[in-house]
Design a protein around this motif. Structure first.
Motif, PDB file in Angstrom:
ATOM      1  N   ALA A  79       0.825  -1.213   0.000  1.00 10.45           N
ATOM      2  CA  ALA A  79       0.000   0.000   0.000  1.00 10.45           C
ATOM      3  C   ALA A  79       0.856   1.258   0.000  1.00 10.45           C
ATOM      4  CB  ALA A  79      -0.931  -0.004   1.210  1.00 10.45           C
ATOM      5  N   VAL A  80       1.994   1.215   0.682  1.00 13.69           N
ATOM      6  CA  VAL A  80       2.878   2.378   0.778  1.00 13.69           C
ATOM      7  C   VAL A  80       3.285   2.876  -0.603  1.00 13.69           C
ATOM      8  CG1 VAL A  80       5.229   3.051   1.414  1.00 13.69           C
ATOM      9  CG2 VAL A  80       3.735   1.984   3.114  1.00 13.69           C
ATOM     10  N   TYR A  81       3.642   1.945  -1.512  1.00 11.58           N
ATOM     11  CA  TYR A  81       4.073   2.408  -2.844  1.00 11.58           C
ATOM     12  C   TYR A  81       2.959   2.367  -3.885  1.00 11.58           C
ATOM     13  CZ  TYR A  81       4.739  -2.561  -4.230  1.00 11.58           C
ATOM     14  OH  TYR A  81       4.559  -3.894  -4.519  1.00 11.58           O
ATOM     15  N   TYR A  82       1.931   1.577  -3.633  1.00 10.88           N
ATOM     16  CA  TYR A  82       0.815   1.509  -4.585  1.00 10.88           C
ATOM     17  C   TYR A  82       0.126   2.859  -4.715  1.00 10.88           C
ATOM     18  CZ  TYR A  82      -2.278  -1.694  -7.178  1.00 10.88           C
ATOM     19  OH  TYR A  82      -2.949  -2.380  -8.153  1.00 10.88           O
ATOM     20  N   ALA A  83       0.086   3.597  -3.606  1.00 14.51           N
ATOM     21  CA  ALA A  83      -0.548   4.917  -3.620  1.00 14.51           C
ATOM     22  C   ALA A  83       0.143   5.850  -4.604  1.00 14.51           C
ATOM     23  CB  ALA A  83      -0.519   5.528  -2.217  1.00 14.51           C
ATOM     24  N   ALA A  84       1.458   5.711  -4.738  1.00 18.42           N
ATOM     25  CA  ALA A  84       2.200   6.573  -5.666  1.00 18.42           C
ATOM     26  C   ALA A  84       1.805   6.287  -7.109  1.00 18.42           C
ATOM     27  CB  ALA A  84       3.702   6.371  -5.483  1.00 18.42           C
ATOM     28  N   ILE A  85       1.659   5.020  -7.452  1.00 16.76           N
ATOM     29  CA  ILE A  85       1.298   4.670  -8.834  1.00 16.76           C
ATOM     30  C   ILE A  85      -0.097   5.167  -9.156  1.00 16.76           C
ATOM     31  CG2 ILE A  85       1.090   2.792 -10.502  1.00 16.76           C
ATOM     32  CD1 ILE A  85       2.966   1.144  -8.722  1.00 16.76           C
TER      33      ILE A  85
ATOM     34  N   MET B  76      -0.949  12.098  -4.290  1.00 16.95           N
ATOM     35  CA  MET B  76      -0.793  10.972  -3.364  1.00 16.95           C
ATOM     36  C   MET B  76      -1.589  11.193  -2.091  1.00 16.95           C
ATOM     37  SD  MET B  76       3.077   9.455  -3.298  1.00 16.95           S
ATOM     38  CE  MET B  76       2.669   8.559  -1.800  1.00 16.95           C
ATOM     39  N   ALA B  77      -1.542  12.410  -1.573  1.00 17.20           N
ATOM     40  CA  ALA B  77      -2.316  12.725  -0.371  1.00 17.20           C
ATOM     41  C   ALA B  77      -3.809  12.524  -0.619  1.00 17.20           C
ATOM     42  CB  ALA B  77      -2.033  14.158   0.068  1.00 17.20           C
ATOM     43  N   LEU B  78      -4.275  12.910  -1.803  1.00 16.90           N
ATOM     44  CA  LEU B  78      -5.683  12.729  -2.156  1.00 16.90           C
ATOM     45  C   LEU B  78      -6.039  11.252  -2.238  1.00 16.90           C
ATOM     46  CD1 LEU B  78      -8.379  13.965  -2.983  1.00 16.90           C
ATOM     47  CD2 LEU B  78      -7.558  14.007  -5.354  1.00 16.90           C
ATOM     48  N   VAL B  79      -5.149  10.441  -2.809  1.00 17.03           N
ATOM     49  CA  VAL B  79      -5.367   8.992  -2.884  1.00 17.03           C
ATOM     50  C   VAL B  79      -5.563   8.417  -1.489  1.00 17.03           C
ATOM     51  CG1 VAL B  79      -4.242   6.773  -3.375  1.00 17.03           C
ATOM     52  CG2 VAL B  79      -4.182   8.602  -5.074  1.00 17.03           C
ATOM     53  N   TRP B  80      -4.727   8.816  -0.560  1.00 18.60           N
ATOM     54  CA  TRP B  80      -4.840   8.295   0.805  1.00 18.60           C
ATOM     55  C   TRP B  80      -6.135   8.746   1.473  1.00 18.60           C
ATOM     56  CZ3 TRP B  80      -2.762   4.274   2.670  1.00 18.60           C
ATOM     57  CH2 TRP B  80      -1.494   3.854   2.254  1.00 18.60           C
ATOM     58  N   VAL B  81      -6.511   9.983   1.289  1.00 21.59           N
ATOM     59  CA  VAL B  81      -7.743  10.480   1.905  1.00 21.59           C
ATOM     60  C   VAL B  81      -8.946   9.698   1.398  1.00 21.59           C
ATOM     61  CG1 VAL B  81      -9.325  12.445   2.019  1.00 21.59           C
ATOM     62  CG2 VAL B  81      -6.868  12.802   2.371  1.00 21.59           C
ATOM     63  N   VAL B  82      -9.048   9.537   0.076  1.00 20.55           N
ATOM     64  CA  VAL B  82     -10.203   8.827  -0.493  1.00 20.55           C
ATOM     65  C   VAL B  82     -10.211   7.372  -0.055  1.00 20.55           C
ATOM     66  CG1 VAL B  82     -11.303   8.096  -2.636  1.00 20.55           C
ATOM     67  CG2 VAL B  82     -10.310  10.383  -2.477  1.00 20.55           C
TER      68      VAL B  82
ATOM     69  N   ALA C  82       0.125   6.094   5.552  1.00 13.94           N
ATOM     70  CA  ALA C  82       0.212   7.250   4.663  1.00 13.94           C
ATOM     71  C   ALA C  82       1.458   8.074   4.960  1.00 13.94           C
ATOM     72  CB  ALA C  82      -1.044   8.118   4.804  1.00 13.94           C
ATOM     73  N   ALA C  83       1.834   8.171   6.235  1.00  7.72           N
ATOM     74  CA  ALA C  83       3.025   8.947   6.607  1.00  7.72           C
ATOM     75  C   ALA C  83       4.286   8.337   6.010  1.00  7.72           C
ATOM     76  CB  ALA C  83       3.136   9.018   8.128  1.00  7.72           C
ATOM     77  N   VAL C  84       4.419   7.021   6.103  1.00 11.84           N
ATOM     78  CA  VAL C  84       5.581   6.345   5.503  1.00 11.84           C
ATOM     79  C   VAL C  84       5.570   6.524   3.996  1.00 11.84           C
ATOM     80  CG1 VAL C  84       6.708   4.118   5.136  1.00 11.84           C
ATOM     81  CG2 VAL C  84       5.725   4.660   7.369  1.00 11.84           C
ATOM     82  N   SER C  85       4.391   6.381   3.409  1.00 11.53           N
ATOM     83  CA  SER C  85       4.245   6.542   1.956  1.00 11.53           C
ATOM     84  C   SER C  85       4.656   7.939   1.512  1.00 11.53           C
ATOM     85  CB  SER C  85       2.791   6.275   1.555  1.00 11.53           C
ATOM     86  OG  SER C  85       2.594   6.420   0.172  1.00 11.53           O
TER      87      SER C  85
END
Length: 519
Positions: free
Chosen positions: A105-111, A160-166, A371-374
């Motif tokens: 999940a940490v790196y998937y959010a970036a993609i 990326m921040a938006l991905v985590w929020v949603v 999300a913080a680590v990501s």
């Protein structure tokens, strides 16, 4: 009779909703950008044979394995494994799977963030005439040499921040209001968008040449063990088996649910989407091959190269570019997002079971650190290097090695496969009996063991990607070994909340299911 396994657990509203959620988890980025290139590189049309064999003999049986554990013991991966083995060391297998999901999940959010930005870029083709220079230079601002750095790239950090929020909002809403609704909306839309994309792609000039390259069989490849290993590896990666997702999702099913029927639908739907992706991708690459006067070997790519270099180039070359670009990157977003939800849910479910937190509190407890680590490592000028190394090692020595260990422990050490087989046959319409026992107990561990052993030898003989030893040691070998150590520590150093039953009376559980099935 009181339920011997669970105090209270959310459930999907129907089997069809579960199937959509399971398909949403299985159909991800790998279906679109990994399968077509793997198939092309391993015999083209001939690859379909080992691929289907792998699906039927290992992929679907392993899917049933996860379903049976999750549904019978109705809990997250760690608690389910604890109930299977009645020991903390078995519980650690579940935490291993949870930590694999944490890392992914940490790196998937970036993609997902990249796909979202490229969806916007598609409207005016912001990448210009050189998609590669735009990706690495202007967008990612990639450092010239691999190292650990924290120079942030705002245009990556914000999406990326938006991905985590949603993602966290959807999970916090729960199984029915969040996860189920998201998949019920996104999976049909994904299918419609991708069908339109494939239709547009096969109408492009040169599409036939691309499809010929994709489907023309190289029958000699069938004698190569590496091709068969690639087929089994693709199946394991694409079905979301072996790292807690299907255990978690099946635990949200009602007691009376057709497990094998659901699994067959999910397995064949996933593979059908992969074949559809292959058609669309190679039709588009055939156009690119003709437009640029290159060979298929020169334009064919997988992963990031296909998604963020090859396809933007195709978009810039054809009059249908904006349509193709918008559909392609929207498909990436939808496919990736439904997978992202399932990955994070594995972690949230485990924490809820362990600590007794509400869903909102558990989502915050898991999601904020994740999300913080990501956000610390990925939206940086060296984020792509971190992503590449971590993805390679977590897939090979997290998912595959974890699945191999789980099957060996449950099947050969605990000898629980007969009980799981009886459970599958009791609640399902399609019964596989001893055939399933043979496939999961013998064939699956042999194939997984062969693949993992070869990967270990390959990584030892030649350092992956010629990265510095320090980066491979930290984000590669260190990460793969570290999550195993942390999983054991969590299992032995923490206690379950008081109202959780960790040791199940199997006889009572069998009686309960007999009563349910007779009603």
């Amino acid at each position: 009779m009181a339920d011997p396994t669970v105090v209270k657990r959310e459930v999907f509203s129907s089997r069809n909703v579960f199937i959509l959620a399971a398909i949403g988890s299985a159909v991800g980025l790998g279906n679109i950008w990994r399968f077509p290139y793997v198939a092309y590189s391993n015999g083209g049309g001939a690859f379909v044979i080992p691929y289907l064999v792998a699906l039927l003999t290992a992929g679907i049986p392993l899917l049933f394995f996860d379903y049976a554990i999750g549904h019978r013991y109705r809990s997250s991966a760690p608690l389910a494994m604890r109930r299977v083995g009645r020991a903390k060391w078995v519980e650690s297998l579940g935490w291993w799977q949870v930590l694999v999901c944490f890392v992914i999940a940490v790196y998937y959010a970036a993609i997902l963030a990249w796909a979202g930005m490229y969806f916007i870029f598609s409207f005016n083709q912001s990448w210009g005439d050189d998609a590669q220079a735009f990706l690495y230079g202007e967008f990612l601002q990639l450092a010239d040499t691999p190292h650990i750095g924290f120079d942030f790239v705002p245009q990556v950090a914000m999406p990326m921040a938006l991905v985590w929020v949603v993602t966290l909002v959807v999970i916090a809403l729960g199984v029915r209001r969040g996860i189920a609704r998201a998949n019920v909306v996104m999976i049909p839309l994904l299918l419609v968008m991708f069908l339109i994309l494939v239709f547009q792609a096969i109408m492009l000039p040169g599409a036939v040449d691309g499809l010929n390259a994709f489907f023309t069989p190289d029958w000699s490849a069938l004698t190569n063990p590496g091709v068969w290993a690639a087929a089994y590896g693709q199946i394991f990666f694409s079905l979301s088996v072996g790292f807690g997702i299907m255990i978690t999702y099946s635990s949200y099913l009602r007691r009376r649910t057709n497990l094998t029927g659901s699994g067959l639908v999910v397995g064949f739907a996933n593979s059908s989407f992969e074949l559809l992706a292959g058609i669309g991708v190679f039709a588009a690459l055939g156009f690119m091959m003709q437009a640029t006067n290159q060979t298929m070997d020169e334009v064919a790519a997988g992963g990031i190269g296909l998604a963020f270099i090859a396809f933007p180039t195709i978009v810039s070359t054809t009059n249908l570019g904006p349509v193709i670009g918008v559909l392609f990157f929207a498909s990436l977003m939808f496919a990736g997002f439904t997978s992202m939800i399932s990955i994070v849910e594995v972690c949230v479910s485990a924490v809820r079971d362990k600590m007794g937190l509400s869903r909102v509190m558990a989502t915050a407890a898991v999601g904020i650190p994740m999300a913080a680590v990501s956000m610390l490592f990925l939206p940086t000028t060296t984020g792509l290097y971190f992503l590449d190394i971590t993805d390679e090692f977590i897939n090979k020595f997290g998912i595959l090695l974890g699945a191999f260990t789980s099957v060996l422990v449950v099947g050969w050490i605990l000898r629980k496969l007969p009980a799981l087989q009886q459970h599958l046959d009791r609640v399902s319409s399609v019964r596989f009996g001893k055939l399933w026992l043979g496939l999961v107990g013998i064939l699956v561990p042999i194939v997984l063991g062969y693949i993992v052993f070869n990967e270990i030898l390959t990584k030892i003989q030649a350092p992956y990607g010629d990265y510095p030893a320090g980066m491979l040691g930290i984000f590669g070998w260190g990460m793969a070994g570290g999550i195993i150590i942390v999983a054991v520590v969590i299992a032995f150093a923490t206690r379950w909340r008081r109202d959780v039953v960790t040791e199940i009376d199997e006889a009572a559980l069998n009686v309960k299911y007999e009563e349910i099935m007779q009603k």
